[in-house]
Scaffold this motif. Sequence first.
Motif, PDB file in Angstrom:
ATOM      1  N   ALA A 123       2.229   7.038   5.107  1.00  0.00           N
ATOM      2  CA  ALA A 123       1.745   5.905   4.306  1.00  0.00           C
ATOM      3  C   ALA A 123       1.904   6.213   2.825  1.00  0.00           C
ATOM      4  N   PHE A 124       2.262   5.204   2.064  1.00  0.00           N
ATOM      5  CA  PHE A 124       2.391   5.355   0.616  1.00  0.00           C
ATOM      6  C   PHE A 124       1.017   5.586   0.010  1.00  0.00           C
ATOM      7  N   VAL A 125       0.908   6.597  -0.873  1.00  0.00           N
ATOM      8  CA  VAL A 125      -0.344   6.908  -1.540  1.00  0.00           C
ATOM      9  C   VAL A 125      -0.273   6.506  -3.009  1.00  0.00           C
ATOM     10  N   SER A 126       0.786   6.927  -3.682  1.00  0.00           N
ATOM     11  CA  SER A 126       0.952   6.707  -5.123  1.00  0.00           C
ATOM     12  C   SER A 126       2.323   7.241  -5.506  1.00  0.00           C
ATOM     13  N   THR A 127       2.496   7.492  -6.776  1.00  0.00           N
ATOM     14  CA  THR A 127       3.655   8.257  -7.241  1.00  0.00           C
ATOM     15  C   THR A 127       3.113   9.436  -8.023  1.00  0.00           C
ATOM     16  N   ILE A 128       3.931  10.448  -8.184  1.00  0.00           N
ATOM     17  CA  ILE A 128       3.557  11.615  -8.981  1.00  0.00           C
ATOM     18  C   ILE A 128       4.691  11.867  -9.970  1.00  0.00           C
ATOM     19  N   SER A 129       4.319  12.162 -11.201  1.00  0.00           N
ATOM     20  CA  SER A 129       5.330  12.408 -12.230  1.00  0.00           C
ATOM     21  C   SER A 129       5.220  13.828 -12.747  1.00  0.00           C
ATOM     22  N   GLU A 130       6.281  14.281 -13.369  1.00  0.00           N
ATOM     23  CA  GLU A 130       6.243  15.596 -14.015  1.00  0.00           C
ATOM     24  C   GLU A 130       5.120  15.642 -15.043  1.00  0.00           C
ATOM     25  N   PHE A 150      -2.120  18.256 -15.725  1.00  0.00           N
ATOM     26  CA  PHE A 150      -3.070  18.942 -14.859  1.00  0.00           C
ATOM     27  C   PHE A 150      -2.993  20.455 -15.051  1.00  0.00           C
ATOM     28  N   ILE A 151      -1.788  20.994 -15.108  1.00  0.00           N
ATOM     29  CA  ILE A 151      -1.619  22.438 -15.314  1.00  0.00           C
ATOM     30  C   ILE A 151      -2.229  22.856 -16.644  1.00  0.00           C
ATOM     31  N   LYS A 152      -1.960  22.090 -17.678  1.00  0.00           N
ATOM     32  CA  LYS A 152      -2.495  22.421 -19.003  1.00  0.00           C
ATOM     33  C   LYS A 152      -4.026  22.412 -18.996  1.00  0.00           C
ATOM     34  N   ASN A 153      -4.598  21.418 -18.354  1.00  0.00           N
ATOM     35  CA  ASN A 153      -6.050  21.252 -18.392  1.00  0.00           C
ATOM     36  C   ASN A 153      -6.814  22.039 -17.328  1.00  0.00           C
ATOM     37  N   ILE A 186      -4.457  15.545  -8.114  1.00  0.00           N
ATOM     38  CA  ILE A 186      -4.052  15.390  -9.515  1.00  0.00           C
ATOM     39  C   ILE A 186      -4.232  13.937  -9.954  1.00  0.00           C
ATOM     40  N   PRO A 187      -4.902  13.700 -11.079  1.00  0.00           N
ATOM     41  CA  PRO A 187      -5.009  12.327 -11.596  1.00  0.00           C
ATOM     42  C   PRO A 187      -3.624  11.793 -11.971  1.00  0.00           C
ATOM     43  N   LYS A 188      -3.392  10.545 -11.661  1.00  0.00           N
ATOM     44  CA  LYS A 188      -2.101   9.909 -11.974  1.00  0.00           C
ATOM     45  C   LYS A 188      -2.253   9.101 -13.253  1.00  0.00           C
TER      46      LYS A 188
END
Length: 139
Positions: free
Chosen positions: A46-53, A59-62, A79-81
């Motif tokens: 099922a489609f959830v969302s998209t994820i971007s670089e 997320f990595i920074k924070n 991860i927040p989108k």
Amino acid sequence: MKNILSFLTPKINTYFIESNSTIRQTLETFDVHKFSVVPLIDQNGAFVSTISEGDILRFIKNECHFDLKVAESKYIEDIPKYRPYKALPISTPLNEIIKLSLEQNFIPVVDDRGMYIGIIKRSTIIKHYFNYEDLIKEE
């Protein structure tokens, strides 16, 4: 008027990330395939969302402080989108798809159960409505 299916790139010909993938797995997928945004699906398809670089980098920074070991234990679904792409059902009229393509490089397409079935690329729409070969000749 063309049917929406004639614009569809089927799921089997697309790249996507499963929501239970780790950040490290996702980064490796981005690195190999050179995409900046991909669909995110659950274990059932099922489609959830998209994820971007950008989502991952923020997320990595924070949260991870650039620690690769931490990235191996964090999951993409957590991860927040920042600006997720909108998915549309296969029954969406073509004019709505064209409107959304002005905002998104691709449109995730789902069936009536919400299952991810593929994408419609902006480039496919443009190539259909403009004679692509003529545009190249004009250059």
